[in-house]
Design a protein around this motif. Structure first.
Motif, PDB file in Angstrom:
ATOM      1  N   CYS A   1       9.933  35.484 -79.267  1.00  0.00           N
ATOM      2  CA  CYS A   1       9.652  36.629 -80.132  1.00  0.00           C
ATOM      3  C   CYS A   1      10.812  36.771 -81.114  1.00  0.00           C
ATOM      4  CB  CYS A   1       9.502  37.901 -79.309  1.00  0.00           C
ATOM      5  SG  CYS A   1       9.331  39.406 -80.306  1.00  0.00           S
TER       6      CYS A   1
ATOM      7  N   SER B   1      11.257  39.116 -83.341  1.00  0.00           N
ATOM      8  CA  SER B   1      11.673  40.506 -83.455  1.00  0.00           C
ATOM      9  C   SER B   1      12.688  40.879 -82.372  1.00  0.00           C
ATOM     10  CB  SER B   1      10.460  41.427 -83.370  1.00  0.00           C
ATOM     11  OG  SER B   1      10.847  42.766 -83.505  1.00  0.00           O
TER      12      SER B   1
ATOM     13  N   CYS C   1      -2.882  39.941 -74.423  1.00  0.00           N
ATOM     14  CA  CYS C   1      -3.724  40.203 -75.588  1.00  0.00           C
ATOM     15  C   CYS C   1      -5.168  40.399 -75.131  1.00  0.00           C
ATOM     16  CB  CYS C   1      -3.708  39.019 -76.545  1.00  0.00           C
ATOM     17  SG  CYS C   1      -2.082  38.589 -77.155  1.00  0.00           S
TER      18      CYS C   1
ATOM     19  N   TYR D   1       2.547  43.612 -82.658  1.00  0.00           N
ATOM     20  CA  TYR D   1       1.840  42.757 -83.616  1.00  0.00           C
ATOM     21  C   TYR D   1       1.009  43.627 -84.565  1.00  0.00           C
ATOM     22  CZ  TYR D   1      -0.896  39.081 -85.695  1.00  0.00           C
ATOM     23  OH  TYR D   1      -1.466  38.236 -86.608  1.00  0.00           O
ATOM     24  N   GLY D   2       1.110  43.325 -85.825  1.00  0.00           N
ATOM     25  CA  GLY D   2       0.404  44.097 -86.842  1.00  0.00           C
ATOM     26  C   GLY D   2       1.334  45.012 -87.615  1.00  0.00           C
TER      27      GLY D   2
ATOM     28  N   CYS E   1       4.862  44.682 -86.817  1.00  0.00           N
ATOM     29  CA  CYS E   1       6.113  43.921 -86.754  1.00  0.00           C
ATOM     30  C   CYS E   1       6.311  43.150 -88.059  1.00  0.00           C
ATOM     31  CB  CYS E   1       6.049  42.944 -85.582  1.00  0.00           C
ATOM     32  SG  CYS E   1       7.447  41.810 -85.490  1.00  0.00           S
TER      33      CYS E   1
ATOM     34  N   SER F   1       4.781  39.595 -88.047  1.00  0.00           N
ATOM     35  CA  SER F   1       3.368  39.410 -87.707  1.00  0.00           C
ATOM     36  C   SER F   1       2.730  38.240 -88.448  1.00  0.00           C
ATOM     37  CB  SER F   1       2.568  40.684 -87.989  1.00  0.00           C
ATOM     38  OG  SER F   1       2.956  41.712 -87.105  1.00  0.00           O
ATOM     39  N   SER F   2       3.076  38.052 -89.702  1.00  0.00           N
ATOM     40  CA  SER F   2       2.430  37.002 -90.494  1.00  0.00           C
ATOM     41  C   SER F   2       2.766  35.591 -90.011  1.00  0.00           C
ATOM     42  CB  SER F   2       2.798  37.138 -91.969  1.00  0.00           C
ATOM     43  OG  SER F   2       4.190  36.942 -92.151  1.00  0.00           O
TER      44      SER F   2
ATOM     45  N   CYS G   1       3.939  35.031 -86.574  1.00  0.00           N
ATOM     46  CA  CYS G   1       4.191  35.205 -85.134  1.00  0.00           C
ATOM     47  C   CYS G   1       3.702  33.988 -84.354  1.00  0.00           C
ATOM     48  CB  CYS G   1       3.491  36.461 -84.628  1.00  0.00           C
ATOM     49  SG  CYS G   1       3.712  36.728 -82.866  1.00  0.00           S
TER      50      CYS G   1
ATOM     51  N   ILE H   1       1.269  35.180 -81.027  1.00  0.00           N
ATOM     52  CA  ILE H   1      -0.130  35.521 -81.262  1.00  0.00           C
ATOM     53  C   ILE H   1      -0.895  34.320 -81.828  1.00  0.00           C
ATOM     54  CG2 ILE H   1      -1.703  37.066 -82.488  1.00  0.00           C
ATOM     55  CD1 ILE H   1      -0.060  38.391 -80.207  1.00  0.00           C
TER      56      ILE H   1
END
Length: 60
Positions: free
Chosen positions: A14, A16, A25, A44-45, A47, A50-51, A53, A56
């Motif tokens: 991660c 972040s 999920c 996610y979304g 963070c 997210s683009s 990640c 995910i």
């Protein structure tokens, strides 16, 4: 078509949190066989990563 929700665990790095994480999920299977993310137990979304990640991306 009946909604098809599945839960999947993914683990990986991660950006972040700057550490390895395990994320659960909820995914919905679409009519064309693709999957859409319903929810996750991370940010996610919202963070900033997210683009791109890597966690995910494993389930989508």
């Amino acid at each position: 078509m009946e909604d098809r929700i599945t839960e999947e665990f993914v683990s990986g790095f991660c950006k972040s949190q700057n550490q390895t994480r395990m994320v659960i999920c909820e995914l919905e299977e679409n009519e064309d066989g693709s999957k859409s993310l319903v929810s996750s137990d991370c940010a996610y979304g919202v963070c900033e990563h997210s683009s791109d990640c890597l966690l995910i991306r494993q389930v989508l």
